[in-house]
Design an enzyme around this catalytic site. Structure first.
Site, PDB file in Angstrom:
ATOM      1  NE  ARG A  19      84.983  50.987  47.613  1.00 18.17           N
ATOM      2  CZ  ARG A  19      84.877  49.853  46.932  1.00 18.17           C
ATOM      3  NH1 ARG A  19      85.041  48.698  47.558  1.00 18.17           N
ATOM      4  NH2 ARG A  19      84.607  49.856  45.636  1.00 18.17           N
ATOM      5  NE  ARG A  26      92.396  52.579  41.689  1.00 16.43           N
ATOM      6  CZ  ARG A  26      92.410  51.768  42.749  1.00 16.43           C
ATOM      7  NH1 ARG A  26      91.376  50.970  42.971  1.00 16.43           N
ATOM      8  NH2 ARG A  26      93.437  51.747  43.574  1.00 16.43           N
ATOM      9  NE  ARG A  77      82.726  48.857  40.982  1.00 14.84           N
ATOM     10  CZ  ARG A  77      83.617  47.958  41.394  1.00 14.84           C
ATOM     11  NH1 ARG A  77      84.868  48.042  40.995  1.00 14.84           N
ATOM     12  NH2 ARG A  77      83.270  46.977  42.211  1.00 14.84           N
ATOM     13  CD  GLU A  79      89.072  46.001  47.846  1.00 14.62           C
ATOM     14  OE1 GLU A  79      90.112  46.681  47.759  1.00 14.62           O
ATOM     15  OE2 GLU A  79      88.520  45.459  46.860  1.00 14.62           O
ATOM     16  CB  SER A 131      93.451  45.655  48.747  1.00 15.81           C
ATOM     17  OG  SER A 131      93.892  44.440  48.194  1.00 15.81           O
TER      18      SER A 131
END
Length: 427
Positions: free
Chosen positions: A391, A262, A277, A349, A352
């Site tokens: 994560r 990403r 991130r 987070e 999801s």
């Protein structure tokens, strides 16, 4: 993509749903585009019918040796053919205009989704596990990893720039262990089929799951027009594109451990330190393809499968129902799992899980045939992280850290670490 027939019949419902997501009303513009297209199609069909009728009349005139009538009809048919050539191109343009307008609209949220502008309006559904007590001030993962000598951001920056990490030795093995543990759990206990999909896909595939055209800036594109996947949701969901499935084969449940890529467009200044991130990261993805009647039940099930990963790792987390303003573009409803990070003193987070209804299926033309019926319906699609491996590594490192800088290996991961129970700095 939304159904234009539903929009024609429910314009106020569409605009109300868009308002909940902070999007301007769109029904009047869409209905106008659709009406223009429908009127043109009617003219096109009328011209085609007249061409066919005139062609038959030519044969009759020729049979009756009425050359004058035959010549007149031939001229009429020639004129209609010229009209049809330009009219068919105009139809394609009108179709494209309507599809372009529909393709940038987000999904309609379910009634059970809380209304809100941003993450502040998300609702906590449940909280699992007690927060760990430390007899010392817990550090953040990058402090622990760098001190161990197994997490290298400086050399990663030399190789690739910012937002990349080099993991080494026991932390590299921990990342691999986490991914294998999750895959084994989902395939042996949760009924998912493991898939190893391509990491490069074409633009039709990204359009199918809703990344294109709206989120092109978030993607990495290659020089030959392909894209690196932002998540395995993209290839897994598209495995059923342009297919008609038997309802007896549903639900289809798939999982994959892949690298994800990403650009993190718009995230400048956020989480610049550490691994939270990244431009490249590992993730175990869960995807379900099901029918309309079972998609909500499947959403609850998928979320529970993701939660089980965190329970087995004995990590404290909370499950949040996202509000309308914080949901992803293609979601009808989303549950986020947020894991406790003692170094940050915050929940972040880690998964999801979203139900998309037939939103993606319309873009992919993925359908199923109900038992005993000739007509088809669009499948319902779901996707979720089961969970983000990077994560999870952060959460394990921070929650299992010791005062001497070592990290205890969670019991569930010891078999995947070759029996290693503690990660320590090399002597």
């Amino acid at each position: 993509m939304l159904d234009i027939k539903w929009i024609r019949e429910n314009p106020q419902a569409l605009d109300a749903a868009l308002a909940k997501r902070g999007v301007e009303p769109a029904s009047s513009r869409l209905i106008e585009l659709d009406e223009k297209r429908r009127q043109h199609i009617a003219k096109l069909q009328e011209a085609q019918e007249r061409r066919n009728a005139a062609s038959k009349e030519i044969g009759k005139a020729m049979g009756a040796k009425d050359q004058a009538t035959a010549d007149r009809l031939k001229e009429e048919v020639a004129e209609i053919k010229l009209f049809l050539q330009s009219a068919e191109e105009e139809e394609r343009q009108l179709d494209r205009a309507l599809n372009d307008a529909l393709s940038v609209l987000p999904n309609v949220p379910l009634e059970s989704v809380p209304v809100g502008k941003d993450e502040a309006a998300n609702v906590e559904t449940r909280r699992v596990g007690a927060l760990k007590n430390f007899a010392f001030e817990p550090k953040e993962h990058f402090e622990i990893g760098e001190k161990l000598g197994y997490m290298d951001f400086e050399r990663a920056a030399k190789l690739s720039g910012s937002r990349f990490t080099v993991l080494k030795s026991q932390l590299a093995r921990l990342e691999r262990a986490l991914g294998q543990f999750m895959l084994d759990l989902h395939t042996t206990e949760h009924g998912y089929t493991e898939v190893s999909p391509p990491l490069l896909v074409n633009d039709d595939v990204l359009y199918g799951t809703g990344q294109l055209p709206k989120f092109a800036e978030d993607l990495f594109q290659t020089s030959d027009g392909r894209y690196l996947i932002p998540t395995a949701e993209v290839p897994l969901t598209n495995l059923v594109r342009e297919e008609i499935l038997d309802i007896r084969d549903l639900p289809i449940r798939m999982t994959a451990l892949t690298a994800c890529f990403r650009s993190e467009a718009g995230s400048a200044g956020r989480d610049t330190r550490g691994m939270l991130r990244q431009h490249q990261f590992m993730k175990v993805e869960l995807v379900s393809i099901t029918d309309a009647e079972r998609s909500i039940e499947e959403h609850v099930r998928m979320t529970a499968c993701a939660e089980e990963v965190l329970k087995r790792l004995d990590l404290s987390f909370r499950t949040m129902t996202l509000c309308t303003g914080d949901m992803g573009f293609g979601a009808q409803k989303t549950y986020d799992l947020e894991v406790w990070l003692p170094g940050q003193k915050a929940y972040r987070e880690i998964s999801s899980c979203s139900v998309c209804g037939d939103f993606q299926a319309r873009r992919m033309n993925a359908r199923y045939r109900p038992e005993g019926e000739k007509s088809t319906r669009f499948v319902h699609t779901l996707n979720g992280s089961g969970v983000a491996v990077g994560r999870a590594l952060i959460a394990v490192v921070e929650n299992y850290q010791n005062e001497d800088g070592s990290v205890t290996v969670p019991d569930a991961l010891v078999p995947y670490m070759g029996g290693l129970k503690r990660i320590e700095k090399a002597a």
